[in-house]
Motif scaffolding. Structure first.
Motif, PDB file in Angstrom:
ATOM      1  N   PRO A   1       8.712  -1.583  -3.305  1.00  0.00           N
ATOM      2  CA  PRO A   1       7.439  -1.219  -2.659  1.00  0.00           C
ATOM      3  C   PRO A   1       6.906   0.146  -3.098  1.00  0.00           C
ATOM      4  O   PRO A   1       5.699   0.368  -3.110  1.00  0.00           O
ATOM      5  CB  PRO A   1       7.780  -1.229  -1.161  1.00  0.00           C
ATOM      6  N   GLU A   2       7.800   1.031  -3.492  1.00  0.00           N
ATOM      7  CA  GLU A   2       7.362   2.389  -3.873  1.00  0.00           C
ATOM      8  C   GLU A   2       6.503   2.396  -5.144  1.00  0.00           C
ATOM      9  O   GLU A   2       5.721   3.309  -5.359  1.00  0.00           O
ATOM     10  CB  GLU A   2       8.578   3.275  -4.145  1.00  0.00           C
ATOM     11  N   THR A   3       6.690   1.372  -5.980  1.00  0.00           N
ATOM     12  CA  THR A   3       6.013   1.411  -7.288  1.00  0.00           C
ATOM     13  C   THR A   3       5.128   0.176  -7.528  1.00  0.00           C
ATOM     14  O   THR A   3       4.802  -0.146  -8.662  1.00  0.00           O
ATOM     15  CB  THR A   3       7.070   1.490  -8.416  1.00  0.00           C
ATOM     16  N   THR A   4       4.774  -0.504  -6.432  1.00  0.00           N
ATOM     17  CA  THR A   4       3.976  -1.729  -6.604  1.00  0.00           C
ATOM     18  C   THR A   4       2.582  -1.573  -5.996  1.00  0.00           C
ATOM     19  O   THR A   4       2.429  -1.092  -4.873  1.00  0.00           O
ATOM     20  CB  THR A   4       4.686  -2.928  -5.959  1.00  0.00           C
ATOM     21  N   LEU A   5       1.610  -2.006  -6.763  1.00  0.00           N
ATOM     22  CA  LEU A   5       0.215  -1.999  -6.313  1.00  0.00           C
ATOM     23  C   LEU A   5      -0.193  -3.438  -5.995  1.00  0.00           C
ATOM     24  O   LEU A   5       0.063  -4.345  -6.792  1.00  0.00           O
ATOM     25  CB  LEU A   5      -0.669  -1.444  -7.443  1.00  0.00           C
TER      26      LEU A   5
ATOM     27  N   GLY B   1       2.300   6.042  -6.083  1.00  0.00           N
ATOM     28  CA  GLY B   1       2.640   5.399  -4.821  1.00  0.00           C
ATOM     29  C   GLY B   1       3.024   6.415  -3.757  1.00  0.00           C
ATOM     30  O   GLY B   1       2.971   7.627  -3.991  1.00  0.00           O
ATOM     31  N   TYR B   2       3.458   5.910  -2.598  1.00  0.00           N
ATOM     32  CA  TYR B   2       3.675   6.801  -1.449  1.00  0.00           C
ATOM     33  C   TYR B   2       4.875   7.742  -1.611  1.00  0.00           C
ATOM     34  O   TYR B   2       5.002   8.729  -0.892  1.00  0.00           O
ATOM     35  CB  TYR B   2       3.784   5.993  -0.153  1.00  0.00           C
TER      36      TYR B   2
ATOM     37  N   PHE C   1       2.983   3.696 -10.653  1.00  0.00           N
ATOM     38  CA  PHE C   1       3.115   2.250 -10.441  1.00  0.00           C
ATOM     39  C   PHE C   1       3.742   1.576 -11.665  1.00  0.00           C
ATOM     40  O   PHE C   1       3.453   1.942 -12.804  1.00  0.00           O
ATOM     41  CB  PHE C   1       1.753   1.620 -10.168  1.00  0.00           C
TER      42      PHE C   1
ATOM     43  N   LYS D   1      -2.553   3.648  -0.168  1.00  0.00           N
ATOM     44  CA  LYS D   1      -2.185   3.970  -1.554  1.00  0.00           C
ATOM     45  C   LYS D   1      -1.757   2.748  -2.352  1.00  0.00           C
ATOM     46  O   LYS D   1      -1.694   2.790  -3.577  1.00  0.00           O
ATOM     47  CB  LYS D   1      -1.011   4.964  -1.561  1.00  0.00           C
ATOM     48  N   HIS D   2      -1.403   1.672  -1.657  1.00  0.00           N
ATOM     49  CA  HIS D   2      -0.796   0.529  -2.351  1.00  0.00           C
ATOM     50  C   HIS D   2      -1.606  -0.767  -2.294  1.00  0.00           C
ATOM     51  O   HIS D   2      -1.275  -1.708  -2.992  1.00  0.00           O
ATOM     52  CB  HIS D   2       0.609   0.263  -1.781  1.00  0.00           C
TER      53      HIS D   2
ATOM     54  N   ASP E   1       0.568   4.695   4.351  1.00  0.00           N
ATOM     55  CA  ASP E   1       0.851   4.464   2.927  1.00  0.00           C
ATOM     56  C   ASP E   1       0.119   3.227   2.382  1.00  0.00           C
ATOM     57  O   ASP E   1      -0.008   3.076   1.162  1.00  0.00           O
ATOM     58  CB  ASP E   1       2.360   4.285   2.701  1.00  0.00           C
TER      59      ASP E   1
ATOM     60  N   PHE F   1       6.086  -4.570   3.058  1.00  0.00           N
ATOM     61  CA  PHE F   1       5.849  -3.194   2.595  1.00  0.00           C
ATOM     62  C   PHE F   1       6.164  -2.198   3.712  1.00  0.00           C
ATOM     63  O   PHE F   1       6.791  -1.156   3.495  1.00  0.00           O
ATOM     64  CB  PHE F   1       4.382  -3.082   2.152  1.00  0.00           C
TER      65      PHE F   1
END
Ligand code: F6P
Length: 547
Positions: free
Chosen positions: A199-203, A142-143, A148, A238-239, A235, A227
């Motif tokens: 949000p940092e680790t969600t796709l 993630g960003y 993820f 990336k997500h 970013d 997000f």
């Protein structure tokens, strides 16, 4: 070749079935079993790891012959050939129906518009594999450079139900990623999901064949705004990934072109889980298992294409369903899986069956003079036994039911599995045999009930039995066997559509409500509502006051 267009009621077989029905309708299955000791063996199809016993149906061997005659007369074999060879059998939408190509062998040739589509299918499968591996192994991040942990599938209808059902069904095979599904335009749904996420680790996987569906785009926009409260515009690439046929609209949404997984117009939404619509499945259980699911479906396709009609599982199940729907006038069918993993199976089938065959105009554009699509419903056994089985056993409605069971449990707990499966076998036996007055009286007597009590209670405790069931008995729930099972029902839907002379692959019936909702939505901000019936007008005014 266009699909044949034959009113089933005009066939010789239908007329014979009507006459035959009169002689069969009151036969008791339990007597048919005693008269013919070979019945169970003869009315069973043993294929691969599937054992499909349809002997507990209100049929004789003549019924089956006549139903098969009907299939011949409506030219089922030609229709199967037309579907697999990429004819435009979805005539009202001008499309081929080729979800079977998605699970075909890489070496197969499937021509659409003069071009072999298999290289494209394989290329998308490779893209799914590479992407899934990169996410699962943490290579893609993630960003904030964290791997993820969560995947959110944003879609509705065929872009939600298939992946959601398969992910749930294959829970045992799941990896560390936590999957979520956002489908309803109900803002509470998306908020409930978002509150659990980082949000940092969600796709986010946006799935929409058309990329115009109100629910999906509203949820996608809400999620993107959420997000961007923490992340920056760049970013998003990336997500967020998307699965769609509408590449331009996906790009307009701001999704990087490399993050688009294409699909094709020749795949109907409710038959699309085999395409990149199944990306969340592949992310959740890994590509290897996703591929096994496809392989299972391909095996069922080959069975459906090549087996003689009387040994063809989807054909036999479809014809039995026609028998109950059109002759016994049964209104609904139940699907009862004896595994908790298949909790969402009936819900998934509802779209496949009811969106496909809920039609009242035939392939000549003429209103039908017979019943078409059945209502489908169900819940896993044994829970459903404690909920609605009372009505199946003793109610006034005839409800044919499919009992799906697996010989082996996944965690190997024999004690539980034996209890579960004893219920599986007992229920179809009870539905077949019922319980006679004499049996009830004897039982009450053995419990020392008085003669008066026996007389009073007996009518309530009698089970008439003679309730039809199919037993679909499979060795084990694996990605491959699940693929076979889903494809089995897909082909059953197709066969019924052919017999009923309807177009199974359009869904114009979902349009009217959508159009009106769009009109009403715009009126909420107007000073008054226009042109509604008095009831709707009252409700709209009340909503405006209370919202
Ligand atoms: O319910 C109608 C329908 O068109 C389905 O057939 C389809 O699966 C669903 O809406 C979602 O459509 P889309 O994938 O285009 O968002």
């Amino acid at each position: 070749m266009a699909l044949p267009s034959i009113n089933p009621t005009s066939t010789k077989a239908w007329k014979k079935l009507e006459a035959h029905f009169k002689t069969v309708k009151s036969l008791e299955m339990k007597h048919l079993f005693t008269q013919d000791t070979e019945r169970a063996n003869q009315m069973t199809i043993n294929w691969d790891d599937f054992y499909v016993d349809y002997s507990k149906n209100r049929i004789t061997s003549e019924t089956m012959s006549l139903l098969l005659e009907l299939a011949e007369e409506v030219k089922l074999k030609e229709a199967i050939q037309a579907q697999f060879s990429g004819e435009i059998i979805n005539k009202t939408e001008g499309r081929e129906v080729l979800h079977t190509a998605l699970r075909a062998k890489a070496t197969d040739t499937i021509i659409v518009d003069g071009k072999n589509v298999m290289p494209e299918v394989i290329a998308v499968k490779q893209k799914i594999e590479t992407f899934s591996n990169q996410v699962i192994t943490g290579q893609l991040k993630g960003y904030t450079n964290k791997p993820f942990t969560d995947v959110v599938n944003i879609g509705i209808g065929g872009s939600d139900l298939g992946p959601a059902m398969v992910v749930e069904s294959l829970q045992y095979y799941k990896n560390h990623l936590t999957t979520h599904f956002v489908s309803n335009v109900d803002g509470d749904h998306v908020n409930e999901v978002l509150k659990t996420l980082n949000p940092e680790t969600t796709l986010f996987v946006i799935v929409s064949k058309t990329f115009t569906t109100q629910e999906t785009l509203s949820n996608a926009n809400t999620i993107r705004t959420w997000f961007l409260k923490q992340a920056k515009q760049e970013d998003v690439a990336k997500h967020f990934v998307a699965v769609s046929t509408n590449i331009e609209k996906v790009k307009d949404f701001g999704i990087d072109e490399n993050n688009i997984f294409p699909m094709w117009n020749w795949v109907g939404g409710r038959f699309s889980l085999w395409s990149a619509v199944g990306l969340t499945i592949s992310l959740s259980v890994g590509y290897k298992h996703f591929d096994s699911l496809l392989e299972g479906a391909n095996k069922m396709d080959t069975h459906f294409k090549t087996a003689d009609l009387d040994q063809n599982i989807p054909v036999v199940l479809a014809l039995l369903s026609v028998w109950y729907n059109n002759f016994f006038k049964a209104e609904s069918e139940a699907v009862i899986p004896y595994t908790q993993y298949l909790t969402q199976f009936a819900t998934y089938l509802q779209q496949g069956i009811m969106e496909s065959n809920g039609k009242s105009v035939d392939r000549n554009g003429v209103p039908v003079n017979y019943q078409t699509g059945t209502l489908i419903w169900g819940e896993p056994g044994t829970n459903s036994q404690h909920a609605f089985f009372q009505l199946i056993h003793q109610g006034t409605k005839l409800i044919p039911a499919d009992f799906i069971g697996f010989a082996q449990s996944l965690y190997g707990n024999h004690d539980h599995q034996d209890k579960l499966m004893s219920n599986y076998f007992a229920q179809t036996e009870a539905l077949l045999n019922g319980k006679t007055k004499e049996d009830v009286e004897a039982e009450l007597k053995s419990q020392n009930a008085s003669a008066e009590k026996i007389k009073e209670l007996t009518p309530f405790k009698v089970f008439e039995g003679n309730k039809p069931t199919n037993t679909i008995f499979i060795k084990k729930l694996t990605p491959e066997s699940l693929g076979k099972l889903i494809a089995m029902y897909e082909h059953k839907i197709f066969v019924q559509g052919i017999v009923w002379n309807i177009y199974s692959y359009d869904q114009f019936g979902v349009e009217l409500g959508k159009q009106l909702a769009n009109k009403i939505l715009k009126e909420f901000d107007n000073s008054s509502f226009a042109n509604h019936d008095a009831s709707t007008l009252n409700l709209l005014e009340l909503y405006k006051k209370l919202r």
